[in-house]
Design an enzyme around this catalytic site. Sequence first.
Site, PDB file in Angstrom:
ATOM      1  NE  ARG A   1      59.806  31.035  73.128  1.00 35.47           N
ATOM      2  CZ  ARG A   1      60.335  30.416  74.180  1.00 35.47           C
ATOM      3  NH1 ARG A   1      59.613  30.225  75.272  1.00 35.47           N
ATOM      4  NH2 ARG A   1      61.579  29.986  74.146  1.00 35.47           N
TER       5      ARG A   1
ATOM      6  CG  HIS B   1      64.000  26.526  70.956  1.00 32.62           C
ATOM      7  ND1 HIS B   1      64.323  27.874  70.831  1.00 32.62           N
ATOM      8  CD2 HIS B   1      63.812  26.319  72.295  1.00 32.62           C
ATOM      9  CE1 HIS B   1      64.332  28.429  72.022  1.00 32.62           C
ATOM     10  NE2 HIS B   1      64.012  27.518  72.921  1.00 32.62           N
TER      11      HIS B   1
ATOM     12  CD  GLN C   1      67.691  25.343  74.708  1.00 28.89           C
ATOM     13  OE1 GLN C   1      67.011  26.235  75.184  1.00 28.89           O
ATOM     14  NE2 GLN C   1      68.739  24.844  75.350  1.00 28.89           N
TER      15      GLN C   1
ATOM     16  CG  ASP D   1      61.652  19.571  74.872  1.00 34.04           C
ATOM     17  OD1 ASP D   1      61.366  20.255  75.877  1.00 34.04           O
ATOM     18  OD2 ASP D   1      61.278  19.872  73.712  1.00 34.04           O
TER      19      ASP D   1
ATOM     20  CB  CYS E   1      65.614  22.926  75.975  1.00 35.39           C
ATOM     21  SG  CYS E   1      64.048  22.038  76.169  1.00 35.39           S
TER      22      CYS E   1
ATOM     23  NE  ARG F   1      68.702  30.021  74.560  1.00 36.09           N
ATOM     24  CZ  ARG F   1      67.361  30.024  74.603  1.00 36.09           C
ATOM     25  NH1 ARG F   1      66.733  29.124  75.309  1.00 36.09           N
ATOM     26  NH2 ARG F   1      66.654  30.883  73.877  1.00 36.09           N
TER      27      ARG F   1
HETATM   28  N1   CP Z   1      64.655  26.806  76.863  1.00 38.84           N
HETATM   29  C1   CP Z   1      63.810  27.834  76.683  1.00 38.84           C
HETATM   30  O1   CP Z   1      63.594  28.337  75.583  1.00 38.84           O
HETATM   31  O2   CP Z   1      63.248  28.278  77.843  1.00 38.84           O
HETATM   32  P1   CP Z   1      62.089  29.374  77.975  1.00 38.84           P
HETATM   33  O3   CP Z   1      60.820  28.747  77.429  1.00 38.84           O
HETATM   34  O4   CP Z   1      62.010  29.663  79.438  1.00 38.84           O
HETATM   35  O5   CP Z   1      62.482  30.569  77.160  1.00 38.84           O
HETATM   36  N1  NVA Z   2      59.444  21.742  73.339  1.00 40.25           N
HETATM   37  C1  NVA Z   2      59.263  22.772  74.343  1.00 40.25           C
HETATM   38  C2  NVA Z   2      60.507  23.583  74.493  1.00 40.25           C
HETATM   39  C3  NVA Z   2      60.460  24.670  75.529  1.00 40.25           C
HETATM   40  C4  NVA Z   2      61.702  25.506  75.563  1.00 40.25           C
HETATM   41  C5  NVA Z   2      58.067  23.640  73.980  1.00 40.25           C
HETATM   42  O1  NVA Z   2      57.916  23.954  72.800  1.00 40.25           O
HETATM   43  O2  NVA Z   2      57.284  23.965  74.872  1.00 40.25           O
END
Ligand code: CP
Ligand code: NVA
Length: 313
Positions: free
Chosen positions: A101, A128, A131, A223, A263, A291
């Site tokens: 990430r 993502h 997700q 989101d 998400c 997930r």
């Molecule tokens: N939805 C998601 O990716 O959550 P986190 O940021 O908690 O991993």
């Molecule tokens: N769009 C959000 C998603 C978090 C899972 C972010 O990137 O923070």
Amino acid sequence: MAKNLLTLDSLGSEGIRQVLDLAADAKKVKGMTRESLPGGRVGLIFDKPSTRTRVSFEAAIWGLGMLPIALRSDELQLGRGETIADTARVLSRYLSALVIRTFEQARVEELARYASIPIVNALTDDHHPCQALADVMTLQEEFGGFAGLRVAFVGDGNNVCHSLIQAAGHLGFTLAVSAPVGHEPQAAIVEAARANCLVNGGGIELGHDPRAAVSGADAVYTDVWASMGQEKEREERARKFAGYRVDEALMTLAAPRAIFLHCLPAHRGDEVTDEVMDGPRSRVWDEAENRWYTEQALLYLLITGRERWERLG
Ligand code: CP
Ligand code: NVA
């Protein structure tokens, strides 16, 4: 099976369906067993915070019989200038797969270029895909398939939205996106998904009116307004996105069978009200649970390279 999951496009329609089939099998038996990939090792690099992705991946990896090794870039020599290419070459000698990430999509793509093990995108500024796999699993559980489905995305045309757009193209459902001016999804992602919809069905609709997107929708998705890394824009975004809150009034325009997806994490009171999050249409906890199953299925298929497996359950 594909080598990597860099964006959802890496898997294509067939790969996504294989992940969904194995994930559904895995869910029936409450997760794949520790005999699945005994002795494997999966690295996890997190340059941004995470609750779901980190915990579900670590649990999923352990559940498959492997060792999860979670790291931050600043704990690695990467933080002191070792190149991504050299890091990829070295980690490939220790690990069965690497989950990352980070901020720029280009970093994930560069890792994949030099790694000889599967690289999994666990969220970048642009995508993502993990997700989206859980999202489409939740849709499949609810509706039994994707043909004729209309999903509304209300809010920021960002990473989560981009992966859902790609999902719509591969699985053939309609995604109606409504985002404020200046926050529309990237045109190249929309165009590529539209080309896939010509083959697979469905379509990508773009607009600025949440009511139009949600009208008749089978699922309403949102989101956060300010994603990780955009904290400084929070106030400005709160003003721009004020008309994009999913509340009961908006949900009444959706189909009678409509569900609500997010998400997570949710900023309750901003993009969604408590009433919708906690209401009878919300499937957000199932979506978060999914997930784990989709990640087990994904890692198993990427690491083994298999397209078939013994049915579970
Ligand atoms: N939805 C998601 O990716 O959550 P986190 O940021 O908690 O991993
Ligand atoms: N769009 C959000 C998603 C978090 C899972 C972010 O990137 O923070």
